[in-house]
Design a protein around this motif. Structure first.
Motif, mmCIF file in Angstrom:
data_model
loop_
_atom_site.group_PDB
_atom_site.id
_atom_site.type_symbol
_atom_site.label_atom_id
_atom_site.label_comp_id
_atom_site.label_asym_id
_atom_site.label_seq_id
_atom_site.Cartn_x
_atom_site.Cartn_y
_atom_site.Cartn_z
ATOM 1 N N ALA A 49 1.159 10.385 -3.210
ATOM 2 C CA ALA A 49 0.648 10.588 -1.863
ATOM 3 C C ALA A 49 1.737 10.227 -0.872
ATOM 4 O O ALA A 49 2.524 9.323 -1.099
ATOM 5 N N ALA A 50 1.788 10.956 0.216
ATOM 6 C CA ALA A 50 2.781 10.682 1.243
ATOM 7 C C ALA A 50 2.207 9.719 2.261
ATOM 8 O O ALA A 50 1.291 10.069 2.993
ATOM 9 N N PRO A 51 2.714 8.482 2.325
ATOM 10 C CA PRO A 51 2.206 7.552 3.319
ATOM 11 C C PRO A 51 2.647 7.965 4.715
ATOM 12 O O PRO A 51 3.695 8.548 4.892
ATOM 13 N N THR A 52 1.821 7.636 5.676
ATOM 14 C CA THR A 52 2.151 7.903 7.071
ATOM 15 C C THR A 52 3.117 6.843 7.544
ATOM 16 O O THR A 52 2.874 5.657 7.342
ATOM 17 N N PRO A 53 4.219 7.248 8.161
ATOM 18 C CA PRO A 53 5.169 6.242 8.632
ATOM 19 C C PRO A 53 4.538 5.356 9.699
ATOM 20 O O PRO A 53 3.737 5.820 10.497
ATOM 21 N N SER A 54 4.908 4.095 9.712
ATOM 22 C CA SER A 54 4.356 3.176 10.708
ATOM 23 C C SER A 54 5.275 3.039 11.884
ATOM 24 O O SER A 54 6.344 3.472 11.931
ATOM 25 N N VAL A 86 0.838 -1.207 0.000
ATOM 26 C CA VAL A 86 0.000 0.000 0.000
ATOM 27 C C VAL A 86 0.872 1.257 0.000
ATOM 28 O O VAL A 86 0.613 2.204 -0.752
ATOM 29 N N GLN A 87 1.920 1.254 0.827
ATOM 30 C CA GLN A 87 2.811 2.416 0.867
ATOM 31 C C GLN A 87 3.453 2.661 -0.492
ATOM 32 O O GLN A 87 3.553 3.805 -0.936
ATOM 33 N N ALA A 88 3.869 1.606 -1.159
ATOM 34 C CA ALA A 88 4.469 1.746 -2.491
ATOM 35 C C ALA A 88 3.448 2.301 -3.479
ATOM 36 O O ALA A 88 3.772 3.168 -4.298
ATOM 37 N N ALA A 89 2.217 1.826 -3.386
ATOM 38 C CA ALA A 89 1.175 2.314 -4.291
ATOM 39 C C ALA A 89 0.888 3.791 -4.030
ATOM 40 O O ALA A 89 0.731 4.582 -4.966
ATOM 41 N N LEU A 90 0.825 4.179 -2.762
ATOM 42 C CA LEU A 90 0.575 5.590 -2.438
ATOM 43 C C LEU A 90 1.731 6.459 -2.887
ATOM 44 O O LEU A 90 1.530 7.557 -3.413
#
Length: 125
Positions: free
Chosen positions: A120-125, A111-115
């Protein structure tokens, strides 16, 4: 309550936009709530009218508010509909992930790669 930090490196329009967006997303500002007029809010916060106008434009482009001509700007229901679509898509994705046996960590990285690929900036986990 909106607070603009004049010493912050973050531009005032972005501080305002982010605070209003957060209030809309955490439902402090309910769907349909009328926002202050640009001139009124600018005067209250000691900002230029164009600064508040830019924040409102960006919120409108994000679908968080809508302007109804002379009636003013209101918290949009579109943001709620968009959030619901994302929730449904996430539930569908989770079902696919479980169905093919991918672990949660890899699913989140996908999902992060897709965002990221969409800007889109993914939220760090």
């Amino acid at each position: 309550m909106i607070i603009i930090d004049a010493a912050s490196p973050v531009p005032p329009f972005e501080q305002l936009r982010a605070q209003l967006a957060r209030q809309i997303q955490d439902r402090t500002l309910a769907v349909g709530a009328r926002l202050p007029t640009i001139r009124h809010l600018a005067a209250d916060l000691g900002l230029a009218v164009n600064t508040v106008g830019r924040a409102y434009r960006e919120l409108e482009e994000a679908g968080l508010i809508e302007t109804r001509g002379r009636a003013g700007s209101f918290v949009s229901a579109a943001g709620e509909e968009g959030r619901e679509r994302v929730r449904r898509a996430a539930a569908d994705y989770a079902a696919v992930v479980a169905g093919v046996g991918i672990d949660a960590g890899e699913a989140i990285r996908i999902v992060q790669a897709a965002l990221t690929s969409r800007g889109a900036a993914p939220t760090p986990s």
